[in-house]
Design a protein around this motif. Sequence first.
Motif, PDB file in Angstrom:
ATOM      1  N   LYS A 172      34.031  53.600  38.266  1.00 51.18           N
ATOM      2  CA  LYS A 172      35.351  54.219  38.156  1.00 51.18           C
ATOM      3  C   LYS A 172      35.456  55.440  39.062  1.00 51.18           C
ATOM      4  CE  LYS A 172      36.825  52.718  33.541  1.00 51.18           C
ATOM      5  NZ  LYS A 172      37.178  53.140  32.165  1.00 51.18           N
TER       6      LYS A 172
ATOM      7  N   HIS B  84      44.171  55.774  35.106  1.00 51.82           N
ATOM      8  CA  HIS B  84      43.695  54.699  34.229  1.00 51.82           C
ATOM      9  C   HIS B  84      43.157  55.310  32.947  1.00 51.82           C
ATOM     10  CE1 HIS B  84      40.856  51.539  32.792  1.00 51.82           C
ATOM     11  NE2 HIS B  84      41.737  50.719  33.324  1.00 51.82           N
ATOM     12  N   GLU B  85      43.378  54.614  31.838  1.00 55.22           N
ATOM     13  CA  GLU B  85      42.738  55.003  30.574  1.00 55.22           C
ATOM     14  C   GLU B  85      42.332  53.743  29.828  1.00 55.22           C
ATOM     15  OE1 GLU B  85      43.340  55.339  26.992  1.00 55.22           O
ATOM     16  OE2 GLU B  85      44.776  53.697  27.108  1.00 55.22           O
ATOM     17  N   GLU B  86      41.274  53.868  29.041  1.00 55.94           N
ATOM     18  CA  GLU B  86      40.713  52.700  28.364  1.00 55.94           C
ATOM     19  C   GLU B  86      40.167  53.112  27.007  1.00 55.94           C
ATOM     20  OE1 GLU B  86      37.413  49.166  29.279  1.00 55.94           O
ATOM     21  OE2 GLU B  86      37.611  50.873  30.636  1.00 55.94           O
ATOM     22  N   ASN B  87      40.482  52.322  25.986  1.00 52.25           N
ATOM     23  CA  ASN B  87      40.006  52.575  24.629  1.00 52.25           C
ATOM     24  C   ASN B  87      38.772  51.714  24.360  1.00 52.25           C
ATOM     25  OD1 ASN B  87      39.629  53.069  21.921  1.00 52.25           O
ATOM     26  ND2 ASN B  87      41.589  52.226  21.258  1.00 52.25           N
ATOM     27  N   LEU B  88      37.645  52.364  24.036  1.00 51.85           N
ATOM     28  CA  LEU B  88      36.389  51.660  23.777  1.00 51.85           C
ATOM     29  C   LEU B  88      35.985  51.770  22.310  1.00 51.85           C
ATOM     30  CD1 LEU B  88      34.487  52.890  26.962  1.00 51.85           C
ATOM     31  CD2 LEU B  88      35.496  50.635  26.606  1.00 51.85           C
TER      32      LEU B  88
ATOM     33  N   HIS C  64      35.416  61.126  29.152  1.00 48.39           N
ATOM     34  CA  HIS C  64      35.019  60.134  28.143  1.00 48.39           C
ATOM     35  C   HIS C  64      34.821  60.906  26.844  1.00 48.39           C
ATOM     36  CE1 HIS C  64      31.955  56.853  26.867  1.00 48.39           C
ATOM     37  NE2 HIS C  64      31.761  57.822  25.995  1.00 48.39           N
TER      38      HIS C  64
ATOM     39  N   HIS D  10      38.116  57.153  24.192  1.00 48.50           N
ATOM     40  CA  HIS D  10      38.930  56.894  25.382  1.00 48.50           C
ATOM     41  C   HIS D  10      38.266  57.441  26.634  1.00 48.50           C
ATOM     42  CE1 HIS D  10      42.810  55.335  23.769  1.00 48.50           C
ATOM     43  NE2 HIS D  10      42.291  55.830  22.661  1.00 48.50           N
ATOM     44  N   GLN D  11      38.313  56.642  27.689  1.00 53.00           N
ATOM     45  CA  GLN D  11      37.975  57.097  29.024  1.00 53.00           C
ATOM     46  C   GLN D  11      39.267  57.263  29.812  1.00 53.00           C
ATOM     47  OE1 GLN D  11      35.208  54.477  31.014  1.00 53.00           O
ATOM     48  NE2 GLN D  11      33.446  55.257  29.886  1.00 53.00           N
TER      49      GLN D  11
ATOM     50  N   LEU E 263      37.131  46.692  38.152  1.00 50.14           N
ATOM     51  CA  LEU E 263      37.433  45.526  37.315  1.00 50.14           C
ATOM     52  C   LEU E 263      37.024  44.229  37.967  1.00 50.14           C
ATOM     53  CD1 LEU E 263      40.976  46.522  35.980  1.00 50.14           C
ATOM     54  CD2 LEU E 263      38.765  46.798  34.834  1.00 50.14           C
TER      55      LEU E 263
END
Length: 431
Positions: free
Chosen positions: A197, A351-355, A306, A408-409, A430
């Motif tokens: 990333k 960009h954001e992503e829920n882990l 993160h 979240h990242q 990705l």
Amino acid sequence: MTLLSSTTSIADAFTELLLGDIPFRFTAYDGSSAGPEDAPYGLNLLNERGLNYILSAPGDLGLSRAYVSGDLEVIGSHPGDPYDALMAIKGGAKGLKFRMPKPGEALGLVRALGVSNLKPPPVPPEEHLPRWRRIMEGFLHSPERDAEVIHHHYDVSNRFYEMVLGPSMTYTCAVFPTEEATLEEAQYAKYDLVCRKLDLQPGQRLLDVGCGWGGMVRHAVKHYGVTALGVTLSAEQAAWAQQKIKEEGLDDRAEVRHLDYRDVTETGFDAVSSIGLTEHIGVANYPSYFGFLKSKLRPEGRLLNHCITRSHNKKAQTGAFIDRYVFPDGELTGSGRIITEIQDAGMEVHHEENLRMHYAKTLAGWNRNLVEHWDECVAEVGLGTARVWGLYMAGSRMGFALNEIQLHQVLATKTTPDGSSGMPLRPTWLS
């Protein structure tokens, strides 16, 4: 039955105040019991001190004190991993709910169970000062205060962390590429995802704030050819990380300093990673925090933040157990607030992503490690501390599983005034 009765038992009082049916077995030292006899999980109150803890601090703090002190047992589970028992006792997403005693009931309850229970016993030695005392004794999140808090949590014992976290010595959410991936594979995948990333390239410079035992620093140097600086407020983490860097022959390009991130003087980094530090910063300090990280980046440099978040952006108090035993001064908010603060600091969010579920699996792995090494962990840090960690990790896992908390990242850039971010049209990580 009335709580004013002189024959009130502990189990009677428990069931009278509980709203709804009791989904587990409850037993107490006075011989009373309640709940299904065939329930696989339960609570066993062993002595009057445990009752004192519960009556003098109703809620999770009193229960935690009794459990950590060994006065309350969770039946049907190992103290290193009480997750299944906690889920059954809590009743899943519904949660246990108790009514407030009616006027006069509280005094009658204390009289029935023993007036000595009005006097709280000394708190367990593992417990930190209450937040109001910490505020009175100095500003929260001053460099000195933050150093004390980090020492309380992270300088437990490097050997203890080696047993619980595993060889990666990584105390943050892993990323599981598959359901069957091991914890070590998932921690490798997490570091690799962060590196991709950030689009790290050979010869670039990375700053990792709150670097822990240096896992991100070592991964980025070994696999992406960068020069990396990590900083941590934990002296034991820094010493362990520097030794590991030397053992792996990375000391020409990797460094971990025992240092407050605010004291980093170098600038012009190509990338900054903040993995598991934002939780310790305090929401009110986000503007200065993200502003500082921006100032460390070159134009078009990237930031990867993160951190654990709440499932909402409303103001909420940290639970008493977490605040007193695990993360003193810690504070969580929602991913929306994180993104807003990064944007308001002048960075562009891409960009954001829920882990969330990845953290539930990570915690399950840590619980398994604690169970596997239980006797050695108890010998290393004491039974009380080992119980704190088993309860904390299982309780946190439950919070992630029930979507009460998330991970979240957020990826952002120091975009230039003319709109140049250096980002490609589509995410390269990705592919």
